[in-house]
Every structure is written in C-alpha cells, then in structure tokens.
Write a protein that holds these residues in place. Structure first.
Motif, mmCIF file in Angstrom:
data_model
loop_
_atom_site.group_PDB
_atom_site.id
_atom_site.type_symbol
_atom_site.label_atom_id
_atom_site.label_comp_id
_atom_site.label_asym_id
_atom_site.label_seq_id
_atom_site.Cartn_x
_atom_site.Cartn_y
_atom_site.Cartn_z
ATOM 1 N N ASP A 178 1.679 -1.099 -0.491
ATOM 2 C CA ASP A 178 -0.138 0.078 0.105
ATOM 3 C C ASP A 178 0.855 0.713 -0.354
ATOM 4 O O ASP A 178 0.176 2.604 0.210
ATOM 5 C CB ASP A 178 -1.360 -0.080 1.400
ATOM 6 C CG ASP A 178 -0.215 0.200 2.790
ATOM 7 O OD1 ASP A 178 0.909 0.096 2.528
ATOM 8 O OD2 ASP A 178 -1.299 0.130 3.309
ATOM 9 N N PRO A 227 -1.677 3.411 -3.139
ATOM 10 C CA PRO A 227 -2.708 3.038 -2.275
ATOM 11 C C PRO A 227 -3.484 2.235 -3.626
ATOM 12 O O PRO A 227 -3.966 3.271 -5.013
ATOM 13 C CB PRO A 227 -3.400 4.218 -1.617
ATOM 14 C CG PRO A 227 -1.904 4.820 -1.527
ATOM 15 C CD PRO A 227 -1.007 4.888 -2.561
ATOM 16 N N GLU A 272 -6.146 0.278 -2.336
ATOM 17 C CA GLU A 272 -8.106 0.008 -2.239
ATOM 18 C C GLU A 272 -8.691 1.310 -2.093
ATOM 19 O O GLU A 272 -9.639 1.664 -2.196
ATOM 20 C CB GLU A 272 -7.441 -0.218 -0.924
ATOM 21 C CG GLU A 272 -6.948 -2.050 -0.611
ATOM 22 C CD GLU A 272 -7.528 -3.161 -0.433
ATOM 23 O OE1 GLU A 272 -8.623 -3.308 0.183
ATOM 24 O OE2 GLU A 272 -7.678 -3.831 -1.747
#
Ligand SMILES: N[C@@H](CCC(=O)N[C@@H](CS)C(=O)NCC(=O)O)C(=O)O
Length: 205
Positions: free
Chosen positions: A78, A81, A83
C-alpha cells in the motif's frame, strides 16, 4: 523484473523500494559516463536516455514514479494505495508536486554538489547555486508547512511520495541546501533515514 540504474536520485527511489519490499529483481547498473544510456539497445527501452528503466515481462516503463507504482501493485504494497482511492489521489498530488516544483527547487543543489562530484564533472557553479535559493525557499515553505504534525507526506504512512520527495533532499547537508530553517522537513528526512533500505539503497557491487 529488470531495473536499469545509475548512481543517481531517480533510480535511487526505485532501488530503495525494491530493497524495502524485498522484491526479487535483476538490477543492472549502467555507466552514464561511458555512454551506457545512449546505446541503441537502451534507447529502445527508454528514448529519454535516462535512468531508471524497468522491464517486467511485456511491460517496459520509464519514470520512477510509474515504476514504483508498478512494483507496489505487483508486491501488494500500500505504499501505492489501490484500495483507498482518496489516498491514491493524495499520493499522486505529492508525486506531481515533486516533479512540477520540488525537483526544480532542490535540483540545482543536487546537481552542482552531488552529481558533479559523483561523475567527476568539475566544481559546483556558485552562480547557479546563488540563483537557486529563492525558488528553493519558496517551495521548502510549502513542504515544511505540510509536514507540520506529520511523519510522512501522504496517507499518514510511508508511501512512494516520500521516496520521490526525499531522493534529492536527503543530501541536504552535503549539498548545502538551505534547510536549516525548515524543521519539519529535516525531521521527516531524519525519520526516513531510520528505514534501512532508504539509508542504504545501493546494490552491493
Ligand atoms: N523523471 C524521471 C527522471 C529521470 C532522470 O532524469 N534520470 C537521471 C538520473 S536522476 C539520468 O538518467 N540522468 C542521466 C543523464 O541525463 O545523462 C524519473 O523520475 O525517472
């Protein structure tokens, strides 16, 4: 995955990330002084004749930010990122600000004091450094204010934005960048140096 690199700040970002994430990669050092970036084979991979360049299967990429995003996606990290898209936009903002403003502000110090020394290119040009100060201060103010109360540039954790923003500024002491009056930047740079792969990004030779 192959990463072509020279001993300079843009490849440093990708090398540090590869080491930090423990990604398996073939790291191919190029000598820019003897024309390694200008061979027909290299130009076919990167028509800019710059480093880094990444080749991963069918994908060939130049631009360290894109290379770092690709590495994170493949490693499931992440630090880019995927998500939370608000976070992704925040990281993109600082990657863009870096290339649009900060690179131009820190670049003269980095080139005159670090690049010239690394590649035996003669002494620093003091006129260039004197001219650089105003622009440096202008953007250092922006970054320092942003880093007030923050340990990282975006998303409240280490991301590829930090590696991009810090790749030249990490040399602030050797390069005499006027950062002494910007405590949030120097605190953030010191914090990044606690990351082993950031402190020592270069492959063993
Ligand atoms: N925006 C590019 C910058 C690439 C770049 O300028 N690389 C420099 C090293 S930091 C280079 O290859 N310089 C060699 C030359 O210009 O001959 C990236 O992030 O990858």
């Amino acid at each position: 995955m192959k990463l072509y690199w020279i001993k300079a700040q843009a490849p440093l970002r990708a090398l540090a990330l590869i080491k930090h994430l423990g990604v398996e990669a073939e790291l191919i050092q190029i000598d820019p002084v003897t024309g390694g970036l200008h061979t027909p084979e290299y130009k076919a991979l990167n028509p800019n004749k710059k480093a880094p360049t990444m080749v991963d299967g069918d994908i060939t990429l130049f631009e360290s930010a894109a290379i770092m995003a690709h590495i994170c996606i493949n490693a499931g990290s992440d630090m880019w990122p995927t998500e939370n898209l608000d976070e992704q936009v925040e990281v993109l903002r600082w990657l863009s600000w870096n290339e649009g403003h900060w690179v131009g502000a820190v670049g003269p110090y980095y080139v005159e004091k670090i690049v010239k020394k690394t590649f035996n290119m003669g002494p620093p040009d003091t006129a260039v450094l004197e001219k650089a100060e105003k622009n440096f201060i202008k953007y250092a103010k922006v970054l320092d204010a942003h880093l007030e109360g923050r340990d990282f540039a975006a998303a409240g954790r280490l991301t590829i934005a930090d590696f991009s923003l810090a790749s030249m500024a990490r040399y602030w002491k050797e390069a005499d960048m006027p950062l002494a009056g910007f405590p949030n930047i120097t605190r953030w740079l010191d914090g990044l140096m606690e990351i082993p792969a950031w402190k020592d990004p270069w492959p063993a030779s």
